[in-house]
Structure formats: C-alpha cells, structure tokens
Design a protein around this motif. Sequence first.
Motif, PDB file in Angstrom:
ATOM      1  N   SER A 181       0.839  -1.200   0.000  1.00  0.00           N
ATOM      2  CA  SER A 181       0.000   0.000   0.000  1.00  0.00           C
ATOM      3  C   SER A 181       0.870   1.244   0.000  1.00  0.00           C
ATOM      4  O   SER A 181       2.008   1.215   0.463  1.00  0.00           O
ATOM      5  CB  SER A 181      -0.920   0.014   1.226  1.00  0.00           C
ATOM      6  N   LYS A 182       0.333   2.302  -0.558  1.00  0.00           N
ATOM      7  CA  LYS A 182       0.956   3.613  -0.413  1.00  0.00           C
ATOM      8  C   LYS A 182       0.458   4.227   0.892  1.00  0.00           C
ATOM      9  O   LYS A 182      -0.613   3.876   1.382  1.00  0.00           O
ATOM     10  CB  LYS A 182       0.584   4.513  -1.591  1.00  0.00           C
ATOM     11  N   ILE A 183       1.228   5.137   1.419  1.00  0.00           N
ATOM     12  CA  ILE A 183       0.784   5.842   2.619  1.00  0.00           C
ATOM     13  C   ILE A 183       1.050   7.334   2.474  1.00  0.00           C
ATOM     14  O   ILE A 183       1.892   7.765   1.682  1.00  0.00           O
ATOM     15  CB  ILE A 183       1.483   5.340   3.908  1.00  0.00           C
ATOM     16  N   ILE A 184       0.302   8.092   3.245  1.00  0.00           N
ATOM     17  CA  ILE A 184       0.610   9.501   3.474  1.00  0.00           C
ATOM     18  C   ILE A 184       1.012   9.632   4.931  1.00  0.00           C
ATOM     19  O   ILE A 184       0.363   9.061   5.818  1.00  0.00           O
ATOM     20  CB  ILE A 184      -0.592  10.403   3.157  1.00  0.00           C
ATOM     21  N   VAL A 185       2.100  10.321   5.165  1.00  0.00           N
ATOM     22  CA  VAL A 185       2.493  10.676   6.528  1.00  0.00           C
ATOM     23  C   VAL A 185       2.249  12.169   6.687  1.00  0.00           C
ATOM     24  O   VAL A 185       2.806  12.967   5.931  1.00  0.00           O
ATOM     25  CB  VAL A 185       3.970  10.341   6.810  1.00  0.00           C
ATOM     26  N   ARG A 186       1.367  12.516   7.612  1.00  0.00           N
ATOM     27  CA  ARG A 186       1.108  13.939   7.839  1.00  0.00           C
ATOM     28  C   ARG A 186       1.697  14.370   9.169  1.00  0.00           C
ATOM     29  O   ARG A 186       1.474  13.738  10.197  1.00  0.00           O
ATOM     30  CB  ARG A 186      -0.385  14.271   7.805  1.00  0.00           C
ATOM     31  N   GLU A 202      15.806  12.360   2.865  1.00  0.00           N
ATOM     32  CA  GLU A 202      16.024  11.318   3.871  1.00  0.00           C
ATOM     33  C   GLU A 202      15.127  10.098   3.658  1.00  0.00           C
ATOM     34  O   GLU A 202      15.561   8.958   3.830  1.00  0.00           O
ATOM     35  CB  GLU A 202      15.780  11.898   5.269  1.00  0.00           C
ATOM     36  N   PHE A 203      13.874  10.324   3.250  1.00  0.00           N
ATOM     37  CA  PHE A 203      12.897   9.235   3.227  1.00  0.00           C
ATOM     38  C   PHE A 203      12.377   8.880   1.832  1.00  0.00           C
ATOM     39  O   PHE A 203      11.570   7.957   1.692  1.00  0.00           O
ATOM     40  CB  PHE A 203      11.726   9.569   4.152  1.00  0.00           C
ATOM     41  N   SER A 204      12.797   9.601   0.797  1.00  0.00           N
ATOM     42  CA  SER A 204      12.475   9.287  -0.605  1.00  0.00           C
ATOM     43  C   SER A 204      10.981   9.140  -0.901  1.00  0.00           C
ATOM     44  O   SER A 204      10.557   8.153  -1.509  1.00  0.00           O
ATOM     45  CB  SER A 204      13.201   8.003  -1.038  1.00  0.00           C
ATOM     46  N   LYS A 209       7.539   3.891  -1.152  1.00  0.00           N
ATOM     47  CA  LYS A 209       8.633   3.115  -0.560  1.00  0.00           C
ATOM     48  C   LYS A 209       8.550   3.326   0.947  1.00  0.00           C
ATOM     49  O   LYS A 209       8.920   4.378   1.456  1.00  0.00           O
ATOM     50  CB  LYS A 209       9.987   3.594  -1.103  1.00  0.00           C
ATOM     51  N   ILE A 210       8.050   2.320   1.641  1.00  0.00           N
ATOM     52  CA  ILE A 210       7.738   2.482   3.054  1.00  0.00           C
ATOM     53  C   ILE A 210       8.957   2.140   3.904  1.00  0.00           C
ATOM     54  O   ILE A 210       9.475   1.019   3.821  1.00  0.00           O
ATOM     55  CB  ILE A 210       6.552   1.585   3.466  1.00  0.00           C
ATOM     56  N   LEU A 244       3.783  12.379 -11.580  1.00  0.00           N
ATOM     57  CA  LEU A 244       4.517  12.225 -10.337  1.00  0.00           C
ATOM     58  C   LEU A 244       4.732  10.755 -10.002  1.00  0.00           C
ATOM     59  O   LEU A 244       5.850  10.322  -9.695  1.00  0.00           O
ATOM     60  CB  LEU A 244       3.733  12.894  -9.206  1.00  0.00           C
ATOM     61  N   ILE A 245       3.646   9.981 -10.102  1.00  0.00           N
ATOM     62  CA  ILE A 245       3.695   8.574  -9.708  1.00  0.00           C
ATOM     63  C   ILE A 245       4.206   7.690 -10.825  1.00  0.00           C
ATOM     64  O   ILE A 245       4.897   6.701 -10.603  1.00  0.00           O
ATOM     65  CB  ILE A 245       2.282   8.116  -9.247  1.00  0.00           C
TER      66      ILE A 245
END
Length: 238
Positions: A16-21, A58-60, A77-78, A236-237
């Motif tokens: 899965s893709k994620i969003i980190v807010r 740092e987190f790509s 990329k988790i 983008l993706i």
Amino acid sequence: MKEYEVYSTLKVPKNSKIIVRLDGRSFHNLAKDLNLVKPYDENFYRVMANVCEDLFKEFSPSLVYTFSDEISLLMDKIPFDGRIEKIDSVMASFTASSFVMHYGVDFKKPPAFDSRVIPISDDDALRYFRWRQEESWKNCIASHGISFLKSNYSNNEANDKINGLSSSEIHELLYQNGINLNDVETYKKRGIAVYRRNKKVEGFNKKENKNQVSYRSYVYVDWEVPKFNKEFFENLIG
C-alpha cells in the motif's frame, strides 16, 4: 519484557501507499515567541521548505507538500519495514530537528511535530492533496482577513468581526478594501511542494562519436505549485 511494547508490531498494510502527515504542536504560541510577521512570515516558509527538502532526501517520498505548519508526504517506498510506531516517531523527531537546525535561533520551548500514517490509493492521493490545497487557500483567506481586521480594530473586535464569516465573505471584505488575494504569491495560496523533476543534459558520446541527450532527475522545490490535478499525479507517480 519485549511483549510489553504496545503496538510495536503494528504495520502498514503490504503493497500500500501511505501519506504521513506532520503537524506543528502549539505553533500558535511558537509564532508569538518568534514574533512572526502576519499574515505570512517569509523566513518561516523558507525554513519549512528546507525541512521538506530534508524529509524528501532522507525518506524518498514521491511528494512532500506543506502549508502553514503542516507537512504531508506521499510514500510508496515504506521505511522501517512498515512499522507505524517507528515511522511516526522517527519522522516527527527528524522534522523537529530539521526545523530547529534551519531556524537557527534559541527557542523558549523546544518545537515539536506530531505524526500520523494514512494508507491511501492512487485515486485517493489526488483527492487528499486537493483537500489539503483547498485548506491552504482557506488558510490564506483567513490569515489575510484577520490581519486586515487587526490593523483596523482591537484584537477582540477583529475576532468578533471575523467570527462566523465564510471564506467567500472574507474574500469579498478584503477585495472591497483593496486587497485582491488573486495577486498574492502562489505559495501563500497553494502551498509549497517538493518532488523530482527531470532536466535535459546534452553531451558528446565519445564511444559512438556523436552528440547525445539524456535526462537526469533532481529534487525540485516548487514555490509556484499548480492546482493539483490528475495529470500532475500521473506524472509524479508514473
């Protein structure tokens, strides 16, 4: 005692893709401590852009987007094998450290960010970032509105006058007083984004004895973000 670590094995769903807010904690008080210029402090936004660039390197992620004291990262990329506890704690601490490093002042109180993980699909990613960009526009209207009113009334009177007004009513109030928000800088209306772009590189191929064109990606900090749309995210993706 390892079994006492609550939630330490909670992970992002596989594939899965994620969003980190990330959100600044009590940044309303921080703004007072730093004497930020209202409605928009350019140095604060430069710092936030630098923090976003640090997060990107740092987190790509595919995209980092910020407005106000909020940052969202779109990630396919988790890191940390998907461990949510690790993602939240490391990203929040990294963001706070980067913020302090780039601001370069003595803070009265250490700034902090909270962090949350949101599993997301490709289609919902576009919906999410459109939603946050709409919030950026509402924030722009409200910030300019309260700043204008406080320049003419006491703080209490200004708060009373803006309370209950819709965004369109604040926009009209500003326009009637000679402030056209369509003319303000794009980043104030739509936020700032960090992502990869390709640049054209021309060179000579000695082995084949001919000129050659190639493309190299680089980290791009976009202060003129377009309105997010399907084409932007498809590029983008990929």
